[in-house]
Design a protein around this motif. Structure first.
Motif, mmCIF file in Angstrom:
data_model
loop_
_atom_site.group_PDB
_atom_site.id
_atom_site.type_symbol
_atom_site.label_atom_id
_atom_site.label_comp_id
_atom_site.label_asym_id
_atom_site.label_seq_id
_atom_site.Cartn_x
_atom_site.Cartn_y
_atom_site.Cartn_z
ATOM 1 N N ASN A 177 65.982 46.658 58.054
ATOM 2 C CA ASN A 177 66.046 46.694 56.591
ATOM 3 C C ASN A 177 64.791 47.327 55.997
ATOM 4 N N LYS A 221 72.754 51.021 55.396
ATOM 5 C CA LYS A 221 72.530 50.550 54.032
ATOM 6 C C LYS A 221 71.847 49.194 54.038
ATOM 7 N N SER A 222 72.292 48.293 54.924
ATOM 8 C CA SER A 222 71.693 46.970 55.053
ATOM 9 C C SER A 222 72.098 46.370 56.386
ATOM 10 N N THR A 223 71.332 45.383 56.840
ATOM 11 C CA THR A 223 71.651 44.652 58.072
ATOM 12 C C THR A 223 71.395 43.173 57.858
ATOM 13 N N SER A 224 72.045 42.351 58.668
ATOM 14 C CA SER A 224 71.834 40.902 58.608
ATOM 15 C C SER A 224 72.174 40.305 59.960
#
Length: 428
Positions: free
Chosen positions: A269, A188-191
């Protein structure tokens, strides 16, 4: 095709040669039963197109028991067009995630993409982002003795359903199950972040509901086993599953620096490229071609700003005119600071947005001063007139700026390239 024939217990040999599949049946009975199954593999290219856009496969009967299967031209064109469109979307998210570089990204011919990035400072970094496929997959690690692993790596003779990937750290290869557990599309998302235990850079991941469910189901059944994280065909880490991971969150470690973790997070992303891109032609053009236009824009901005300053002094006097001009100059400085913070490239549409912002800022001052004049003519004292003027002017000023912001946000999310640059400067 092979699986469909096996399911019906039809004996046939499939061989790939000269970009075609040759299907040879054992006897006439198998050929009679298997021919409809082979033809059934050819489906419409595009179910949304009128007539389906043609068939995906061309099937030729060479003899009673032999068929030749090739990919149709319509299918090749459809896949090529779709791949280019998907690549354009991914590149836009990678190179210009905020929409402030005002780049040009468009299809050129049948198999090329034109990319123009004004003001690009690091061309090598830009080329690396284009070349990186960023295909991330998670695989179950399986044990293989040295001989089996060597045959798989050197002679491509791997056990059915298994494949070997090289390791980023320590060298060597690991054998894994070919079918992935989850992939980059399940994220869904990465950081980027730091691992709490030792403060080493990692990429924090948040899975989609579907990806979280699949990963949870796998880790529940494989506690104590290893899972390989594969990025573009290289195992970046292969940790042991200590416990079931069912929270929908995880971490990817791989000996990253903080900059590498940030870059990988950005690529994930943006999504994986559907195919590897090769740079066919590269040109670096100096600012001479557009220098005259930029200079004309700067001159127009300075003339417009000077005219506004003089108008405010003449209309509202030295004291109030100076206050208005200071506020206007501060507004322009803040716009420049915000654009610098975003790493934006200032081109002609951006300059146009700044000029329009100057006019809007003056409009607010005019509303306030005219309201103060009106209250003074109604007999209010100076302090009371100023307080009332500001208070009664707030509503129409907010209305004007909110409607402008809505229009700018619409341009930003719907448009691309220079339109987005204009929307950013107008929003600020």
């Amino acid at each position: 095709m092979r699986a469909a024939l096996r399911e019906e217990r039809i004996s046939a040999t499939l061989r790939i040669k000269d970009e075609a599949i040759f299907v040879t049946f054992k006897n006439d009975a198998d050929a009679e039963a298997g021919a409809p199954i082979v033809r059934k593999q050819s489906v419409p290219v595009d179910v949304n197109a009128i007539g389906g856009g043609g068939k995906t496969l061309v099937i030729e009967k060479l003899s009673d028991t032999r068929f030749k299967v090739t990919v149709s031209e319509a299918n090749i064109r459809f896949i090529s067009d779709r791949t280019i469109e998907q690549s354009i979307q991914v590149l836009r998210r990678r190179i210009d995630p905020t929409g402030t570089t005002e780049m040009t990204l468009a299809k050129e011919g049948s198999e090329r993409i034109l990319l123009q990035v004004p003001g690009a400072k690091d061309v090598d970094e830009l080329k690396a982002r284009i070349a990186e496929t960023a295909n991330l997959t998670f695989h179950e690690v399986v044990f293989a003795d040295q001989l089996v692993l060597q045959l798989c790596v050197e002679d491509d003779q791997c056990p059915i359903g298994k494949v070997a990937f090289p390791q980023k750290e320590g060298g060597g290869y690991l054998m894994v199950v070919d079918r992935e557990i989850v992939s980059g599309s399940d994220l869904k998302s990465t950081s980027e972040g730091l691992r709490q235990q030792d403060n080493t850079p990692v990429v924090n991941t948040v899975y989609s509901s579907r990806g979280a469910r699949k990963y949870c189901d796998f880790t529940v059944k494989h506690v104590g086993d290893r899972v390989a994280v594969v990025l573009d065909g290289i195992i970046i880490t292969a940790p042991v599953i200590q416990e079931a991971i069912c929270g929908g969150r995880g971490q990817i470690s791989g000996g990253f620096t903080m900059e590498e973790a940030r870059e990988l997070s950005m690529l994930l992303n943006a999504g994986a490229l559907p195919a590897k891109l090769n740079i066919a032609e590269e040109r670096t053009v100096g600012p001479e071609l557009g220098a005259d236009s930029i200079q004309a824009g700067k001159i127009a901005s300075m003339i417009g700003l000077g005219g506004v300053f003089i108008f405010m002094w003449i209309t509202y006097g030295l004291r109030f005119g100076t206050f208005a001009n200071i506020a206007l100059a501060t507004n322009i400085v803040l716009i420049g600071g915000a654009l610098s913070l975003l790493g934006a490239t200032l081109t002609l549409p951006g300059i146009a947005g700044i000029i329009l912002t100057i006019g809007m800022a003056v409009d607010a001052n005019v509303l306030i001063f005219e309201r103060i004049r009106e209250e003074s003519r109604n007999g209010r004292g100076p302090i009371n007139a100023i307080d009332t003027g500001y208070r009664l002017s707030l509503a129409p000023i907010l209305d004007a700026n909110i409607t402008t912001l809505i229009a700018a946000l619409t341009l930003y999310f719907v448009g691309s390239g220079p339109i987005r640059g204009f929307a950013v400067t107008l929003s600020i």
